[in-house]
Scaffold this motif. Structure first.
Motif: not given
Length: 217
Positions: A31-36, A107-115
Motif C-alpha cells: 500500500l506504499s503507493q497509496g494516499s496517506p 502494481r504491487p499494491d493490488a490489494v484494496p487501495a481505498d482508505r
C-alpha cells in the motif's frame, strides 16, 4: 497502578516484534503507493486487531474465561487467514492477468487501495498474524501483572499498546513511502508483488494449520 518498568518492557518488546518482517509489513509495503489516508487507515486497522487481542487477554484474566477467549480468537484467526489466502491469490491472479501487458507489470499494491477498504484489510491481516497472537497470549499476558490490575488499569494498558502499534506501524508505512524507496519499489514491482502474495499465502495456510492442530488437541 500499572508497574512502569514492566509496562515499558512489554511496550518495547511489542515495538521490536512489530518491526520483524511479516504480513503486516508486507501489507503496508503493497500500500506504499497509496494516499496517506489509505496507508493510515491500514495502520489503524492493524492496531485495532491488536486492540482485540489485548482486550481479550485482559478479559480472559479478569473473568477467568480463557477457554471462551481462546475459541473467539481461533474464529478470528480463521477469518483472517482466509482473507490472507484471498489476498495472496488476488495478487497472483492480478499478475498473471497483466503478464502480457506492456510496461513494468502490475502494481504491487493490488490489494484494496481505498482508505475505507484498507482498514478491514489491516485488521484481518493482523488478526490472522501468528506473531500478534503469540505476543498477546504470552509476552503481554506474562510480562504485565494482569491478575492484580483493575479495570481502569486494563483500559490504560490496552490504549497504550494501541497507540504504540499506530506509532510503529505508521513509521514503517511512512518509511515505505519515501521517494528513494519508492524508486526501488517501482523497479522491483513484480518481485515485491510476488513476494507479498507468497507471504500472505504462507501465513494464511500456517494459521489455518495452527487452528486445526489446536482444535484437534
Amino acid at each position: 497502578m500499572v508497574p512502569s518498568v514492566e509496562l515499558a518492557t512489554a511496550l518495547a518488546i511489542q515495538a521490536v516484534a512489530m518491526l520483524v518482517p511479516g504480513p503486516n509489513q508486507f501489507l503496508l509495503l503493497t500500500l506504499s503507493q497509496g494516499s496517506p489516508a489509505t496507508r493510515m487507515s491500514a495502520v489503524v486497522g492493524i492496531a485495532t486487531a491488536g486492540l482485540v487481542f489485548s482486550s481479550g487477554a485482559c478479559a480472559a484474566i479478569y473473568f477467568a474465561g480463557e477457554a471462551t477467549s481462546e475459541s473467539s480468537f481461533l474464529l478470528l484467526n480463521v477469518l483472517g487467514s482466509l482473507f490472507l489466502i484471498y489476498l495472496g491469490a488476488r495478487i497472483l491472479f492480478g499478475m498473471a492477468a497483466g503478464a502480457g501487458e506492456p510496461g513494468d507489470g502490475p502494481r504491487p499494491d493490488a490489494v484494496p487501495a481505498d482508505r475505507w477498504q484498507a482498514f478491514p484489510s489491516g485488521f484481518l491481516v493482523n488478526i490472522a498474524n501468528p506473531k500478534s497472537a503469540v505476543f498477546f497470549g504470552s509476552v503481554f499476558a506474562t510480562t504485565l501483572p494482569l491478575a492484580s490490575m483493575t479495570p481502569p488499569d486494563y483500559v490504560l494498558v490496552v490504549l497504550l499498546f494501541f497507540v504504540n502499534s499506530v506509532i510503529v506501524h505508521g513509521a514503517v508505512s511512512e518509511a515505505f513511502a519515501l521517494p528513494g524507496l519508492q524508486h526501488i519499489l517501482r523497479v522491483r514491482r513484480r518481485l515485491i508483488a510476488a513476494s507479498s502474495a507468497l507471504v500472505f499465502l504462507a501465513f494464511g495456510m500456517a494459521t489455518l494449520v495452527h487452528v486445526v492442530v489446536t482444535i484437534a488437541r
